[in-house]
Design a protein around this motif. Structure first.
Motif, mmCIF file in Angstrom:
data_model
loop_
_atom_site.group_PDB
_atom_site.id
_atom_site.type_symbol
_atom_site.label_atom_id
_atom_site.label_comp_id
_atom_site.label_asym_id
_atom_site.label_seq_id
_atom_site.Cartn_x
_atom_site.Cartn_y
_atom_site.Cartn_z
ATOM 1 N N TYR A 373 -6.180 11.245 0.830
ATOM 2 C CA TYR A 373 -5.547 9.928 0.837
ATOM 3 C C TYR A 373 -4.048 10.048 0.529
ATOM 4 C CZ TYR A 373 -10.439 8.411 -0.045
ATOM 5 O OH TYR A 373 -11.794 8.207 -0.015
ATOM 6 N N CYS A 374 -3.731 10.855 -0.485
ATOM 7 C CA CYS A 374 -2.330 11.047 -0.873
ATOM 8 C C CYS A 374 -1.525 11.675 0.259
ATOM 9 C CB CYS A 374 -2.234 11.933 -2.110
ATOM 10 S SG CYS A 374 -2.953 11.215 -3.604
ATOM 11 N N ILE A 375 -2.109 12.664 0.902
ATOM 12 C CA ILE A 375 -1.424 13.364 1.983
ATOM 13 C C ILE A 375 -1.158 12.415 3.145
ATOM 14 C CG2 ILE A 375 -1.704 15.178 3.725
ATOM 15 C CD1 ILE A 375 -3.256 16.751 1.481
ATOM 16 N N PHE A 376 -2.067 11.520 3.418
ATOM 17 C CA PHE A 376 -1.868 10.513 4.465
ATOM 18 C C PHE A 376 -0.607 9.709 4.182
ATOM 19 C CE2 PHE A 376 -2.409 6.264 6.217
ATOM 20 C CZ PHE A 376 -2.776 6.533 7.530
ATOM 21 N N GLN A 377 -0.440 9.262 2.928
ATOM 22 C CA GLN A 377 0.736 8.482 2.569
ATOM 23 C C GLN A 377 2.008 9.327 2.595
ATOM 24 O OE1 GLN A 377 0.048 5.477 3.172
ATOM 25 N NE2 GLN A 377 0.546 4.463 1.225
ATOM 26 N N LEU A 378 1.904 10.603 2.236
ATOM 27 C CA LEU A 378 3.063 11.485 2.317
ATOM 28 C C LEU A 378 3.495 11.678 3.769
ATOM 29 C CD1 LEU A 378 2.069 14.222 -0.296
ATOM 30 C CD2 LEU A 378 3.877 12.513 -0.550
ATOM 31 N N ALA A 379 2.548 11.810 4.655
ATOM 32 C CA ALA A 379 2.878 12.017 6.064
ATOM 33 C C ALA A 379 3.650 10.838 6.636
ATOM 34 C CB ALA A 379 1.607 12.265 6.878
ATOM 35 N N LEU A 380 3.308 9.639 6.191
ATOM 36 C CA LEU A 380 3.986 8.441 6.695
ATOM 37 C C LEU A 380 5.211 8.066 5.869
ATOM 38 C CD1 LEU A 380 0.972 6.124 7.653
ATOM 39 C CD2 LEU A 380 2.468 7.443 9.174
ATOM 40 N N GLY A 381 5.499 8.828 4.802
ATOM 41 C CA GLY A 381 6.650 8.512 3.969
ATOM 42 C C GLY A 381 6.494 7.224 3.201
ATOM 43 N N ASN A 382 5.249 6.898 2.847
ATOM 44 C CA ASN A 382 4.963 5.622 2.195
ATOM 45 C C ASN A 382 5.002 5.690 0.679
ATOM 46 O OD1 ASN A 382 4.649 3.772 4.276
ATOM 47 N ND2 ASN A 382 2.514 4.326 4.653
ATOM 48 N N MET A 383 5.586 6.714 0.112
ATOM 49 C CA MET A 383 5.599 6.869 -1.337
ATOM 50 C C MET A 383 6.967 6.529 -1.918
ATOM 51 S SD MET A 383 2.554 7.527 -1.935
ATOM 52 C CE MET A 383 2.857 7.629 -3.704
ATOM 53 N N GLY A 384 6.939 5.974 -3.149
ATOM 54 C CA GLY A 384 8.172 5.629 -3.840
ATOM 55 C C GLY A 384 8.851 4.407 -3.265
ATOM 56 N N LEU A 385 8.077 3.547 -2.619
ATOM 57 C CA LEU A 385 8.617 2.367 -1.961
ATOM 58 C C LEU A 385 7.904 1.111 -2.422
ATOM 59 C CD1 LEU A 385 8.615 3.700 1.719
ATOM 60 C CD2 LEU A 385 10.584 3.627 0.179
#
Length: 968
Positions: A373-385
């Protein structure tokens, strides 16, 4: 949802009276329960224009009650949303409840449970005074006798079998201060055999998330979901499990965010989805890799974000390439069209938030799921936003806080672990001699599972998920001196755990069994013991005060509403009294004021503040938290930022990490890993937990740092040595220099290293890349492994489970020896479990609440019409659910297309019946819940996560049979 009407009178123990055809109508239920028609439980389900003030039902008196009505602010004690409660108290009696319209989380809303919390405090079914079981009968005893007798028995067991032979099972319902004090208590007893509910709900989240980017917690908040451009929910049903959270999800939907729900069932949450995808239970990793297959193929990934802030994505690409649409459909059941649509929605609507709950965590590869799940969000750049992140919906009201600072088998408070350095740090905080503390533990060395010998002080304890095996396993197979001889259930429901028949056997084998809880719980009745069982009445959280940490990491202050009722006592008072019995009360409270045997909550929190640097539990003083409670109306309901007033600029609840000392006035961190803000304003990069290089490759961020940082690139965690190299040592005061010498940011008691790092715009814990490869885990890259009990024998061969392990969390653990057996011919249905809106956890308190009991009176199994017809059962009939390990339960059949053919679902909140037997006569008089039912975990089977020992309750096998046998 109400399935059937049936009697709920405690006096009717007839089994036949509890089956369909012998029901009562709603008005009769209310009459027998002493309630009037229309009540608090309905308030959460009606429009505001229909809501009316609810007053306590009281016996008729000759005159109306007099006295000032005081309004007391508190927080609901059920799920982790953290809804505000305003209680009305008159002459010491909780007489009414008002919606907290100005609370930033719930904005006046309540679910059925929250609307009826008054009954939790005043409940008639509570355990009212200490009791013990003598010759099969419950006898009332006094508190002094209970402490002395039980204390003597535990001390005798410790002397004969060692400190690890007593298991101290804590609670996610304790407030932060009680949870912390209990972990300290176990350390002084001399054992790591202590744990709590988080082990079996989100331990795989904590491990997976923390080992990806630093901290294992929700990165954003319920409120921040308002900002999401898309919402992805997998393995969660917030409409029932966290009902008030849905208003935040709806806020985003009203702004145009599409909602994707991935769940084997058509749930109440799925009913609101723009796209509902059914996956075969236990196939989360291949499904997520199937989405990434489309994202990588179409170039939808955020390449700049990955280059600067992510390590190891190339290894993920290699694994994802194996999961072609055809293979994804073969394994998960999801056709290419739906997978592509979901991937496109998330890619084209950024930032998107990713939400999960226990549907994703409770698997033998739960840590693989959460990392995927975390890697999915990292791939889309959805972290820290804002609007992004991984929003992990925790369960109990303080399961987050108890995990952070409380009773964990593998760590001291604030995630320090169990190394000698960690013990020395906390010994210093506690003002205790380390050598004296170490001498409290068993001094022998045992196999750690990795070919080394280790002392119990530095080895993980037995997790709560495996305490059964800690009792039943042969002593020579356990990495401690002797098996468990005594269990102390301090606020824990055993029916929330799998392998019910073996649990019953374990309870009966113990020398001593104790329950400390507001309610007797199923622990009091599921065994056939006749003696050496003690029940001690703890008061509820409404009868004490302190802090709790909601799922978004906000720490809320909960005020005391009423004095302890009946003969109940606060948990921290009972801890102190046992500590005095055991001879270590001075060490427990050396720097904590004690009055009338009760440690001062504020002093306990200040001690947490002095030691919990690693998790940032240091800036939230009692005074700051109380100010937030008094002014919760001043916080923005999306950003959670104070808008003027005494808390201007601070985030509600000072969500951790709240850096430095309280005097630094750090505002807290609403959104983790946000580099658009300075560290002083609540920003942060990914944490440098894993070194600076791996196999010669850089692990630190590249060309990326927080706004205002003096170091404009990646950097390691701060220490005295690093400050000196940077020339920043001079920024410390002379007193800080003395305390910080030779320390790092986690162990510096002055907080000076943290203060100086932030002064220069840097995060104390460093600035690194998130990692997609966890090289210290059994599966460095998340891969799919079939569940132990899988009907897909073809896939078990291609995607096998792990080899059996000789030592794992002190115990032998089976994997392949189970999976290689084919149970699917005799048990053809996939079995999964989940929550209901009416009840919570093991359900003891909520099924003892007449308002809630009236709403859901039957334990049931959802079964597809196809499978029901094949089994010869009809909707509303009693059926038997049998499992491959021998457990069987008698429940109502709910025939529905909510589940697909081949899958059945059961809720896990029920207890008080065991394999057809009604256990009501075993309860102390007047304490049996209004609603009893079989626990689905009597049927759920063996299976534990490869990193955390999380139990596998989301996928097993079963068989449905018509009820052709007369029940016991």
């Amino acid at each position: 949802m109400k399935l059937f009407k049936r009697p709920v009178s405690e006096n009717d123990s007839s089994s036949k009276s509890q089956t369909a055809g012998h029901g009562i109508d709603r008005r009769e239920f209310l009459r027998r329960s002493g309630l009037s028609v229309g009540g608090a439980a309905l308030a959460g389900a009606v429009p505001l224009s229909m809501m009316k003030k609810v007053d306590a039902t009281a016996a008729p008196t000759s005159a109306e009650p007099t006295g000032e009505i005081k309004k007391v602010k508190s927080v609901c004690t059920h799920c982790s949303v953290g809804c505000g409660v305003i209680a009305e108290v008159q002459n010491g009696v909780w007489v009414g409840q008002e919606p907290a319209f100005d609370h930033p989380f719930n904005l006046g809303a309540h679910c059925a449970k929250g609307a009826s919390v008054r009954e939790h405090g005043h409940g008639e079914r509570r355990l009212k005074y200490p009791m013990k079981l003598v010759d099969g009968k419950w006898q009332r005893i006094g508190w002094d006798q209970a402490i002395d007798e039980l204390g003597d028995k535990l001390l005798a067991i410790r002397e004969q079998y060692g400190p690890d032979s007593v298991y101290w099972l804590g609670s996610s319902k304790h407030n932060n201060e009680q949870a912390y004090l209990f972990r300290k208590f176990a350390a002084l007893w001399g054992s790591n055999n202590i744990d709590h509910q988080a082990r079996i709900c989100h331990s795989t989240t904590v491990a997976g998330v923390a080992n990806t980017w630093g901290y294992g917690a929700m990165t954003n908040s319920y409120n921040d979901i308002h900002n999401a451009k898309s919402i992805f929910i997998i393995g969660g049903n917030p409409a029932e499990a966290h009902p008030v959270s849905m208003q935040h999800i709806f806020r985003a939907k009203e702004r145009g965010a599409p909602l994707i729900v991935v769940d084997p069932r058509f749930t109440r949450t799925a009913a609101h989805a723009d796209l509902h995808i059914r996956i075969r239970p236990g196939t989360d990793v291949p499904f997520i890799w199937g989405l990434l297959w489309h994202i990588f193929r179409n170039g939808w990934e955020d390449k700049t974000f990955i280059e600067q802030r992510v390590f190891g994505m190339d290894e993920i690409r290699k694994e994802v390439a194996k999961w072609t649409p055809a293979e994804v459909e073969r394994v998960t059941g999801v056709p290419e069209e739906l997978a592509h649509k979901a991937a496109r929605i998330m890619a084209q609507n950024r930032p998107g938030t990713f939400i999960w709950c226990m549907g994703g965590t409770q698997h033998t590869i739960g840590n693989n799921n959460t990392r995927a799940y975390c890697i999915f969000q990292l791939a889309l750049g959805n972290m820290g936003l804002e609007g992004g992140g991984t929003n992990v919906f925790r369960g109990h009201d303080n399961v987050q806080g108890a995990t952070d600072v409380g009773p964990n088998a593998d760590s001291l408070p604030a995630y320090y672990g169990l190394s000698e350095d960690a013990w020395r740090h906390w010994a210093k905080v506690w003002d205790i001699d380390f050598d004296w503390l170490a001498a409290r533990f068993d001094q022998s060395e045992y196999d750690d599972g990795a070919g080394k010998k280790i002392k119990p002080m530095f080895n993980n304890g037995i997790p709560v998920s495996r305490w059964i095996d800690g009792v039943l396993e042969a002593g020579e197979n356990i990495s401690q001196r002797n098996p468990i001889k005594a269990m102390v259930f301090w606020g824990h429901a055993p029916n929330s755990q799998v392998r019910g028949p073996e649990m019953k056997a374990a309870m009966e084998k113990l020398d001593v069994l104790a329950v400390i809880d507001p309610y007797p719980t199923v622990t009091a009745v599921m065994h056939d013991r006749t003696d050496n069982v003690y029940l001690l009445p703890a008061c509820t959280q409404f009868e004490t005060y302190g802090s709790l940490t909601s799922s978004n990491r906000s720490i809320q202050w909960r005020s005391q509403i009423i004095e302890p009722l009946f003969g109940s006592r606060p948990d921290h008072m009972v801890m102190y009294q046992f500590a005095r019995k055991f001879g270590f009360e001075k060490e427990l409270t050396r720097n904590i004021q004690v009055e009338n045997d009760t440690p001062l909550i504020e002093d306990i929190l200040r001690e947490i503040n002095r030691g919990a640097w690693a998790a940032g539990y240091t800036g939230q003083s009692p005074e700051r938290l109380k100010a937030h409670q008094e002014n919760w109306h001043t916080f923005h309901t999306t950003t959670l930022k104070g808008q003027g007033g005494p808390c201007d600029g601070e985030y509600y609840g000072l969500p951790w990490p709240c850096w430095g000392t309280p005097e630094m006035k750090h505002p807290g961190s609403h959104i983790l890993y946000d580099i658009s803000k300075t560290i002083a304003e609540g920003g942060s990069p990914f944490r440098a937990r894993f070194g600076t290089e791996y196999q010669g490759k850089n692990l630190l961020a590249e060309g990326s740092s927080n706004k205002g940082a003096d170091i404009r690139d990646g950097y390691p965690e701060f220490s005295a040595e690093l400050l000196k190299k940077l020339g920043w040592w001079k920024d410390l005061t002379e007193q800080e220099k003395k305390l910080a010498e030779g320390k790092n940011w986690k162990t510096d008691p002055s907080g000076g290293i943290i203060r100086v790092a932030i002064k220069h715009g840097c995060a104390p814990y460093g600035n690194a890349k998130a990692r997609c490869i966890v090289w210290n885990f059994p599966d460095p890259v998340p891969i799919h492994r079939e569940p132990l009990y899988t009907p897909r024998r073809d896939l078990a061969e291609k995607y096998p489970t792990y080899q059996d392990r000789k030592r794992y969390w002190r115990l032998p653990t089976r994997y392949v020896s189970i999976q290689q057996q084919d149970f699917s011919k005799d048990f053809p249905l996939i079995m999964t479990s989940g929550r209901l809106v009416e009840y919570e956890g093991g359900g003891d308190e909520t099924r003892s609440n007449p308002w809630l009991a009236e709403l859901q009176q039957d334990m049931f199994v959802e079964i597809n019409p196809h499978d029901a017809n094949n089994a010869g059962v009809r909707h509303g009939e009693q059926v038997w659910v049998a499992g491959p390990e021998g457990g069987r339960i008698r429940v109502m059949a709910f025939v529905t297309e909510r589940v697909r053919p081949g899958v059945v679902f059961m809720p896990f909140h029920f207890g008080g019946r065991f394999e057809g037997q009604d256990l009501r006569p075993k309860y102390p008089e007047g304490s049996a819940p209004y609603v009893l039912g079989e626990s689905c975990n009597i049927v759920f089977t063996y299976g534990y996560d490869s990193v955390t020992a999380m139990q596998e309750t989301k996928v097993s096998l079963c068989r449905i049979e018509p009820d052709l046998v007369t029940e016991k």
